[in-house]
Design an enzyme around this catalytic site. Structure first.
Site, PDB file in Angstrom:
ATOM      1  N   SER A 149      48.021  37.368  37.598  1.00  0.00           N
ATOM      2  CA  SER A 149      48.357  37.013  36.221  1.00  0.00           C
ATOM      3  C   SER A 149      48.950  38.244  35.541  1.00  0.00           C
ATOM      4  O   SER A 149      49.941  38.800  36.019  1.00  0.00           O
ATOM      5  CB  SER A 149      47.123  36.487  35.490  1.00  0.00           C
ATOM      6  OG  SER A 149      47.474  35.898  34.259  1.00  0.00           O
ATOM      7  N   GLU A 255      54.718  32.756  40.426  1.00  0.00           N
ATOM      8  CA  GLU A 255      53.877  31.656  39.956  1.00  0.00           C
ATOM      9  C   GLU A 255      53.773  31.713  38.435  1.00  0.00           C
ATOM     10  O   GLU A 255      54.077  32.736  37.826  1.00  0.00           O
ATOM     11  CB  GLU A 255      52.481  31.730  40.588  1.00  0.00           C
ATOM     12  CG  GLU A 255      51.671  32.975  40.262  1.00  0.00           C
ATOM     13  CD  GLU A 255      50.937  32.915  38.940  1.00  0.00           C
ATOM     14  OE1 GLU A 255      50.569  31.791  38.491  1.00  0.00           O
ATOM     15  OE2 GLU A 255      50.732  33.976  38.323  1.00  0.00           O
ATOM     16  N   HIS A 324      47.517  30.611  39.367  1.00  0.00           N
ATOM     17  CA  HIS A 324      46.524  30.019  38.481  1.00  0.00           C
ATOM     18  C   HIS A 324      46.033  28.660  38.963  1.00  0.00           C
ATOM     19  O   HIS A 324      46.135  27.637  38.276  1.00  0.00           O
ATOM     20  CB  HIS A 324      47.097  29.893  37.072  1.00  0.00           C
ATOM     21  CG  HIS A 324      47.336  31.204  36.400  1.00  0.00           C
ATOM     22  ND1 HIS A 324      48.432  31.995  36.684  1.00  0.00           N
ATOM     23  CD2 HIS A 324      46.622  31.868  35.455  1.00  0.00           C
ATOM     24  CE1 HIS A 324      48.379  33.086  35.930  1.00  0.00           C
ATOM     25  NE2 HIS A 324      47.291  33.034  35.180  1.00  0.00           N
TER      26      HIS A 324
END
Length: 355
Positions: A149, A255, A324
């Site tokens: 992230s 992502e 995620h």
């Protein structure tokens, strides 16, 4: 381990890391040496059961419950967790001030009693501290560093500035299932260059319930290159800065979560318009969960991805188990790998940790 002695060492290291901002910036590796640093790969020492793992929160604020979950998860892996009081500072939406978060990062690398580092959570904040990091501290004290992230900014900047292999993988709070723990262990605890990273196969019912779990080949073929990448929002945010990633000859994994298709379009377009993204050798897209629920008339997520990525004409896939989602793989940043779209996997070609 004598905890009192351990904490005392931590305090000593804290003093060492409290360098003025200008000093940290002046000790960064010059941009002209970045390519040389990438070519000189540094492997962190592999971790083993009983090793001490430092927990840091270089971005968003961390609740006491989340910290306790991270501690429990690290213990479940057989490691001894350690953290400083800075991790619970909570400065607005950040876990602490920029200076305190940098000091924590420095301390974990400089303290000889810390064997590896796991980011307790992601969340915004890492890009704020990149220009305060003393990368020489890290280069001289290579250790495993894991996160995803917002940690995308940290793992890629460290790799590019020092040559240290870092790891895009679970944070402390997401080491809560056997899939994530076992795949992380495979990568950071074994000097093994024959690992094939293969995603979960999602059932037709899963795809019917959520189209973002559909797995498909965008462009077929094989491609070999060093792995870089992470969260699309962060890759986009780093574009044009001194920490912009050099995608030349790389296998790029990407992502994201909870972004409208038009936002995915905008961020992919920004990468395509950057200096080096078109020179990548292959693209691995994860599951973009929550990115196919537009709030207005829209293209679908798949339409956006095909429109933006397919014209590159390089091997590309969508639906890899990264990011995620509940179960996600650990990918070493800076290691040579081959993307094989036929087998829908990534074959690591080098060790990612030293013996």
């Amino acid at each position: 381990m004598n905890r009192r002695k351990f904490i005392a060492r931590g305090v000593q290291v804290s003093a060492l890391t409290a360098v003025p901002m200008g000093t940290a910036i002046s000790q960064q590796i010059p941009e002209t040496l970045q390519k040389a640093q990438e070519d000189t790969i540094i492997l962190p020492k592999k971790l083993k059961k009983g090793d001490t793992v430092g927990l840091i929160a270089p971005g968003y604020a961390l609740s006491s419950d989340a910290l306790q979950n991270a501690i429990t998860n690290v213990k479940t892996m057989g490691f001894v967790p350690y953290h400083t009081p800075r991790i619970e500072g909570n400065f607005g939406y950040l876990s602490n001030t920029d200076e305190a978060r940098v000091a924590d990062l420095h301390e974990m690398f400089l303290n000889p009693d810390i064997d590896g580092i796991v980011c307790a959570r992601g969340g915004y904040g890492c890009t704020r501290i990149l220009n305060q990091i003393n990368f020489e501290h890290i280069r001289q004290n290579p250790k495993v560093l894991v996160g995803f992230s917002d940690i995308t900014a940290l793992v890629n900047a460290i790799y590019q500035q020092t040559g240290l292999v870092t790891f895009h993988g679970p944070v402390g709070t997401t080491l809560d299932n056997e899939f994530n723990r076992s795949h992380l262990e495979d990568i950071i605890c074994h000097a093994n260059n024959s690992i094939a990273l293969t995603p979960e196969t999602y059932s037709s019912q899963t795809v019917a319930d959520d189209a973002t779990f559909e797995q498909y080949v965008i462009n077929s073929g094989k491609a070999t290159g060093k792995l870089v990448g992470g969260n699309l929002s962060l890759l986009s945010a780093m574009t044009g800065t001194e920490f912009d990633i050099d995608y030349t000859d790389k296998i790029v994994f990407i992502e994201d979560i909870d972004e409208d298709p038009y936002r995915i379009d905008r961020m992919l377009t920004q990468l395509l318009d950057s200096k080096t993204f078109k020179n990548a050798r292959g693209i691995v897209l994860g599951v973009f969960k929550g990115c196919n629920e537009p709030k207005r008339v829209s293209f679908s997520l798949r339409e956006v991805i095909l429109d933006r990525i397919k014209p590159l004409n390089i091997p590309s896939i969508y639906g890899f188990s990264i990011g995620h989602i509940k179960k996600h793989l650990t990918i070493p940043v800076g290691i040579e790998a081959t993307l094989d779209t036929k087998n829908f996997n990534l074959q690591l070609l080098e060790n990612s940790v030293a013996s």
